[in-house]
Design a protein around this motif. Sequence first.
Motif, mmCIF file in Angstrom:
data_model
loop_
_atom_site.group_PDB
_atom_site.id
_atom_site.type_symbol
_atom_site.label_atom_id
_atom_site.label_comp_id
_atom_site.label_asym_id
_atom_site.label_seq_id
_atom_site.Cartn_x
_atom_site.Cartn_y
_atom_site.Cartn_z
ATOM 1 N N UNK A 61 -16.175 -13.412 -7.105
ATOM 2 C CA UNK A 61 -16.898 -12.149 -7.258
ATOM 3 C C UNK A 61 -16.456 -11.027 -6.341
ATOM 4 N N UNK A 62 -15.448 -11.263 -5.499
ATOM 5 C CA UNK A 62 -14.952 -10.244 -4.569
ATOM 6 C C UNK A 62 -13.559 -9.813 -5.014
ATOM 7 N N UNK A 63 -13.374 -8.503 -5.178
ATOM 8 C CA UNK A 63 -12.066 -7.965 -5.554
ATOM 9 C C UNK A 63 -11.326 -7.568 -4.283
ATOM 10 N N UNK A 64 -10.078 -8.025 -4.179
ATOM 11 C CA UNK A 64 -9.235 -7.762 -3.016
ATOM 12 C C UNK A 64 -7.930 -7.130 -3.480
ATOM 13 N N UNK A 65 -7.475 -6.133 -2.744
ATOM 14 C CA UNK A 65 -6.185 -5.493 -3.006
ATOM 15 C C UNK A 65 -5.316 -5.666 -1.768
ATOM 16 N N UNK A 87 -7.431 -5.119 1.664
ATOM 17 C CA UNK A 87 -8.758 -4.514 1.556
ATOM 18 C C UNK A 87 -9.606 -5.381 0.633
ATOM 19 N N UNK A 88 -10.776 -5.789 1.111
ATOM 20 C CA UNK A 88 -11.719 -6.561 0.293
ATOM 21 C C UNK A 88 -12.860 -5.658 -0.155
ATOM 22 N N UNK A 155 0.430 2.445 -7.387
ATOM 23 C CA UNK A 155 -0.144 3.623 -6.744
ATOM 24 C C UNK A 155 -1.647 3.439 -6.526
ATOM 25 N N UNK A 156 -2.339 2.874 -7.510
ATOM 26 C CA UNK A 156 -3.774 2.577 -7.366
ATOM 27 C C UNK A 156 -3.989 1.638 -6.184
ATOM 28 N N UNK A 157 -3.205 0.575 -6.132
ATOM 29 C CA UNK A 157 -3.333 -0.405 -5.040
ATOM 30 C C UNK A 157 -2.987 0.245 -3.704
ATOM 31 N N UNK A 158 -1.939 1.061 -3.684
ATOM 32 C CA UNK A 158 -1.544 1.744 -2.455
ATOM 33 C C UNK A 158 -2.641 2.648 -1.921
ATOM 34 N N UNK A 159 -3.283 3.403 -2.800
ATOM 35 C CA UNK A 159 -4.368 4.287 -2.365
ATOM 36 C C UNK A 159 -5.550 3.489 -1.820
ATOM 37 N N UNK A 164 -8.210 2.662 3.568
ATOM 38 C CA UNK A 164 -9.046 1.867 4.475
ATOM 39 C C UNK A 164 -8.490 1.846 5.890
ATOM 40 N N UNK A 165 -7.226 2.285 6.080
ATOM 41 C CA UNK A 165 -6.614 2.235 7.403
ATOM 42 C C UNK A 165 -6.822 3.512 8.196
#
Length: 166
Positions: A61-65, A87-88, A155-159, A164-165
């Motif tokens: 149930x947790x999405x992580x990139x 990023x979780x 690009x979506x994942x990169x953003x 978050x950093x």
Amino acid sequence: MKKSILYTMITVVLVALLGACMSFCYSGDGLNGEDLTFYQYHIGNGYSGQSTDYSIYEKDGVVTASIKECNFLMMREDTIPCKEHVVSNVPREKLTEVGKLLVDAKIQKWERDYYDPDVFDGDNWSMSVRFGDKSYDSHGYMKWPKDAPFYEINSIIGKLCMSKEE
């Protein structure tokens, strides 16, 4: 009497339009962007030693990139050759957005291997995705599927990872 003929004609036209949409709009394979649970894309260059892995997935149930950037030619004993950004608790909508891009690109019709025999030094890539119980894998060397959405997805994942950093 005239109203019933009019209603019948409207019904016939609506059924015909629905049938036309079903034949042109439905891909026939049952893929749905909302069913994506795993995406991973790797791109690397043996000459430069650089590689990048992009992933977004759902587990429990947790999405992580994540993005993992490596440069193995710069590796020394006192350095870490890779940087990882994770990023979780990513909103589920982002995974669905990636899934829709893959469905629109018709990944179920992609070849397993893409290869340009005229290039001897370039990028290699691989992709692995899961939609429920359906898995798709593809890879290549200096050749990609037509209209592959890797740039948009990565690009979506990169953003997500870089925001978050800050």
